[in-house]
Design a protein around this motif. Structure first.
Motif, PDB file in Angstrom:
ATOM      1  N   VAL A  87      16.350 -28.429 -39.662  1.00 51.52           N
ATOM      2  CA  VAL A  87      16.442 -26.964 -39.642  1.00 51.52           C
ATOM      3  C   VAL A  87      17.500 -26.502 -40.639  1.00 51.52           C
ATOM      4  O   VAL A  87      18.645 -26.980 -40.607  1.00 51.52           O
ATOM      5  CB  VAL A  87      16.830 -26.434 -38.248  1.00 51.52           C
ATOM      6  N   THR A  88      17.149 -25.548 -41.494  1.00 57.60           N
ATOM      7  CA  THR A  88      18.115 -25.012 -42.437  1.00 57.60           C
ATOM      8  C   THR A  88      18.231 -23.493 -42.333  1.00 57.60           C
ATOM      9  O   THR A  88      17.248 -22.799 -42.045  1.00 57.60           O
ATOM     10  CB  THR A  88      17.748 -25.375 -43.891  1.00 57.60           C
ATOM     11  N   ASP A  89      19.429 -23.004 -42.538  1.00 55.93           N
ATOM     12  CA  ASP A  89      19.646 -21.582 -42.775  1.00 55.93           C
ATOM     13  C   ASP A  89      19.048 -21.242 -44.147  1.00 55.93           C
ATOM     14  O   ASP A  89      18.773 -22.145 -44.956  1.00 55.93           O
ATOM     15  CB  ASP A  89      21.163 -21.320 -42.752  1.00 55.93           C
ATOM     16  N   LEU A  90      18.864 -19.953 -44.421  1.00 54.99           N
ATOM     17  CA  LEU A  90      18.331 -19.541 -45.724  1.00 54.99           C
ATOM     18  C   LEU A  90      19.433 -19.063 -46.671  1.00 54.99           C
ATOM     19  O   LEU A  90      19.856 -19.774 -47.557  1.00 54.99           O
ATOM     20  CB  LEU A  90      17.252 -18.464 -45.542  1.00 54.99           C
ATOM     21  N   ASP A  91      19.908 -17.820 -46.473  1.00 56.82           N
ATOM     22  CA  ASP A  91      20.847 -17.219 -47.426  1.00 56.82           C
ATOM     23  C   ASP A  91      22.133 -18.025 -47.534  1.00 56.82           C
ATOM     24  O   ASP A  91      22.802 -18.311 -46.542  1.00 56.82           O
ATOM     25  CB  ASP A  91      21.161 -15.787 -47.006  1.00 56.82           C
ATOM     26  N   GLY A  92      22.475 -18.388 -48.761  1.00 57.45           N
ATOM     27  CA  GLY A  92      23.690 -19.139 -49.007  1.00 57.45           C
ATOM     28  C   GLY A  92      23.557 -20.617 -48.738  1.00 57.45           C
ATOM     29  O   GLY A  92      24.492 -21.383 -48.985  1.00 57.45           O
ATOM     30  N   THR A  93      22.397 -21.038 -48.241  1.00 58.10           N
ATOM     31  CA  THR A  93      22.189 -22.449 -47.890  1.00 58.10           C
ATOM     32  C   THR A  93      20.999 -23.021 -48.655  1.00 58.10           C
ATOM     33  O   THR A  93      21.178 -23.736 -49.634  1.00 58.10           O
ATOM     34  CB  THR A  93      21.984 -22.609 -46.374  1.00 58.10           C
ATOM     35  N   LEU A  94      19.787 -22.702 -48.220  1.00 66.97           N
ATOM     36  CA  LEU A  94      18.605 -23.141 -48.966  1.00 66.97           C
ATOM     37  C   LEU A  94      18.348 -22.235 -50.166  1.00 66.97           C
ATOM     38  O   LEU A  94      17.946 -22.695 -51.233  1.00 66.97           O
ATOM     39  CB  LEU A  94      17.378 -23.154 -48.050  1.00 66.97           C
ATOM     40  N   LEU A  95      18.608 -20.933 -49.993  1.00 72.27           N
ATOM     41  CA  LEU A  95      18.424 -19.995 -51.106  1.00 72.27           C
ATOM     42  C   LEU A  95      19.601 -20.088 -52.060  1.00 72.27           C
ATOM     43  O   LEU A  95      20.753 -20.173 -51.643  1.00 72.27           O
ATOM     44  CB  LEU A  95      18.320 -18.560 -50.587  1.00 72.27           C
ATOM     45  N   ASN A  96      19.325 -20.029 -53.359  1.00 64.07           N
ATOM     46  CA  ASN A  96      20.397 -20.044 -54.347  1.00 64.07           C
ATOM     47  C   ASN A  96      20.950 -18.635 -54.562  1.00 64.07           C
ATOM     48  O   ASN A  96      20.562 -17.697 -53.851  1.00 64.07           O
ATOM     49  CB  ASN A  96      19.914 -20.671 -55.665  1.00 64.07           C
ATOM     50  N   THR A  97      21.841 -18.470 -55.520  1.00 68.30           N
ATOM     51  CA  THR A  97      22.459 -17.159 -55.725  1.00 68.30           C
ATOM     52  C   THR A  97      21.507 -16.143 -56.344  1.00 68.30           C
ATOM     53  O   THR A  97      21.826 -14.963 -56.423  1.00 68.30           O
ATOM     54  CB  THR A  97      23.734 -17.266 -56.589  1.00 68.30           C
ATOM     55  N   ASP A  98      20.334 -16.583 -56.774  1.00 63.23           N
ATOM     56  CA  ASP A  98      19.273 -15.658 -57.197  1.00 63.23           C
ATOM     57  C   ASP A  98      18.407 -15.253 -56.011  1.00 63.23           C
ATOM     58  O   ASP A  98      17.391 -14.580 -56.174  1.00 63.23           O
ATOM     59  CB  ASP A  98      18.397 -16.301 -58.282  1.00 63.23           C
ATOM     60  N   ILE A  99      18.795 -15.662 -54.831  1.00 60.15           N
ATOM     61  CA  ILE A  99      18.122 -15.361 -53.562  1.00 60.15           C
ATOM     62  C   ILE A  99      16.679 -15.847 -53.574  1.00 60.15           C
ATOM     63  O   ILE A  99      15.726 -15.129 -53.248  1.00 60.15           O
ATOM     64  CB  ILE A  99      18.200 -13.848 -53.207  1.00 60.15           C
ATOM     65  N   CYS A 100      16.520 -17.092 -53.956  1.00 65.13           N
ATOM     66  CA  CYS A 100      15.206 -17.731 -53.926  1.00 65.13           C
ATOM     67  C   CYS A 100      15.407 -19.241 -53.763  1.00 65.13           C
ATOM     68  O   CYS A 100      16.535 -19.745 -53.845  1.00 65.13           O
ATOM     69  CB  CYS A 100      14.405 -17.417 -55.192  1.00 65.13           C
ATOM     70  N   ILE A 101      14.312 -19.943 -53.515  1.00 65.22           N
ATOM     71  CA  ILE A 101      14.346 -21.404 -53.466  1.00 65.22           C
ATOM     72  C   ILE A 101      13.995 -21.909 -54.850  1.00 65.22           C
ATOM     73  O   ILE A 101      12.974 -21.521 -55.423  1.00 65.22           O
ATOM     74  CB  ILE A 101      13.351 -21.954 -52.433  1.00 65.22           C
ATOM     75  N   SER A 102      14.810 -22.754 -55.416  1.00 67.38           N
ATOM     76  CA  SER A 102      14.550 -23.258 -56.761  1.00 67.38           C
ATOM     77  C   SER A 102      13.257 -24.074 -56.791  1.00 67.38           C
ATOM     78  O   SER A 102      12.805 -24.587 -55.758  1.00 67.38           O
ATOM     79  CB  SER A 102      15.711 -24.126 -57.252  1.00 67.38           C
ATOM     80  N   GLU A 103      12.686 -24.197 -57.962  1.00 63.00           N
ATOM     81  CA  GLU A 103      11.465 -24.992 -58.110  1.00 63.00           C
ATOM     82  C   GLU A 103      11.713 -26.446 -57.715  1.00 63.00           C
ATOM     83  O   GLU A 103      10.853 -27.096 -57.113  1.00 63.00           O
ATOM     84  CB  GLU A 103      10.958 -24.910 -59.550  1.00 63.00           C
ATOM     85  N   THR A 104      12.905 -26.952 -58.030  1.00 70.28           N
ATOM     86  CA  THR A 104      13.246 -28.325 -57.655  1.00 70.28           C
ATOM     87  C   THR A 104      13.250 -28.496 -56.147  1.00 70.28           C
ATOM     88  O   THR A 104      12.660 -29.438 -55.597  1.00 70.28           O
ATOM     89  CB  THR A 104      14.628 -28.706 -58.220  1.00 70.28           C
ATOM     90  N   SER A 105      13.928 -27.563 -55.447  1.00 73.09           N
ATOM     91  CA  SER A 105      13.977 -27.645 -53.987  1.00 73.09           C
ATOM     92  C   SER A 105      12.602 -27.490 -53.370  1.00 73.09           C
ATOM     93  O   SER A 105      12.255 -28.200 -52.402  1.00 73.09           O
ATOM     94  CB  SER A 105      14.926 -26.578 -53.426  1.00 73.09           C
TER      95      SER A 105
END
Length: 277
Positions: A7-25
């Protein structure tokens, strides 16, 4: 073999500072899901908002939204679990907020439709920014006064403003065991948020419920903020990203790379490779 719920949090955790999930992730996590990993997210966001920032993520089990107030099916939004305010709790909250001249964002179900209500005549810069990011959101219910602000089955409130004006209500609410409150700076701005929820509306409670639903044996959690502490406390392993607050790092099994370096996805790969859980 043990079955693990990741289980992961989103903002500041899985989401990057562009507020999205990177293509790599995205690629790493989707590949892991395809290989059988039981993965989900637990966020303060609504399902509507979470879907936008997790576009491309192949969520294959229910997700946790509104800091644990709901477990919902990712695809169709079916509610599988919920925690709402009782009528007495709602009455006491309304009285307190009116006494201190506070005008929150109110989340509720009105005639079985999820709504976000607020008084347009009491918008500060933080509220304006929040609403302007969601102008196409079907939940929006702008009002000209507070008379109908608290209609429906209310489950979550947010007061946005300066810490000094929010601190008084926060201290009062903290002393009432019926409620859970957090007061922290908004991740991407200068304003502070005072969030008010039913006591059992926590990520930890919802994760435990989802663990039972999925017949899982273990929990591995990822986070960055104060509201992630409850889920860290009930996790078998808990990882704080490098950009997390000090209190969460202190409670973590370990600190991993930050949210701009695909920390969660890389750790998931490390933990999951070579297993079948």
């Amino acid at each position: 073999m043990n079955k693990t719920l990741y289980v992961t949090d989103l903002d500041g955790t899985l989401l990057n500072t562009d507020i999205c999930i990177s293509e790599t992730s995205l690629k790493i996590i989707n590949d892991l899901i395809a290989s059988g990993m039981h993965f989900t997210f637990a966020t303060a966001r609504s399902l509507v908002s979470a879907r936008k920032v997790t576009k491309g993520l192949l969520a294959n089990i229910p997700v946790i939204v509104y800091n644990g107030a709901f477990i919902m099916n990712h695809e169709d939004g079916e509610i599988l679990y919920s925690r709402k305010f009782t009528s007495d709790e709602r009455g006491d909250i309304v009285s307190l907020l009116r006494k201190h001249h506070m005008h929150p964002l109110v989340y509720s179900f009105i005639e079985q439709q999820e709504k976000l209500s607020w008084n347009q005549n009491h918008e500060n810069e933080g509220i304006k920014h929040y609403i302007n990011q969601r102008l196409d959101d079907p939940r929006l219910r702008p009002l000209s006064d507070d008379r109908n602000l608290y209609d429906g089955d209310m489950f979550y409130l947010t007061c946005i403003g300066e810490p000094k004006e929010l601190e008084i209500v926060y201290q009062i609410m903290q002393g009432d065991e019926r409620f859970r409150c957090t007061l922290q700076q908004e991740l991407y701005r200068t304003e502070y948020w005072l969030e008010i929820m039913p006591r059992k509306a926590t990520k930890a409670e919802a994760i435990q419920h989802l663990k039972t639903m999925g017949s899982c044996d273990r929990i591995v959690a990822f986070g960055d903020a104060i509201n992630d502490l409850p889920m860290f406390e009930i996790a078998d392993e808990a990882y704080a990203v490098a950009n997390a607050v000090p209190a969460l790092k202190a409670a973590a099994t370990a600190v991993i790379a930050d949210n701009d370096q695909d920390g969660v996805a890389k750790k998931l790969w490390e933990l999951y490779q070579g297993t079948a859980n």
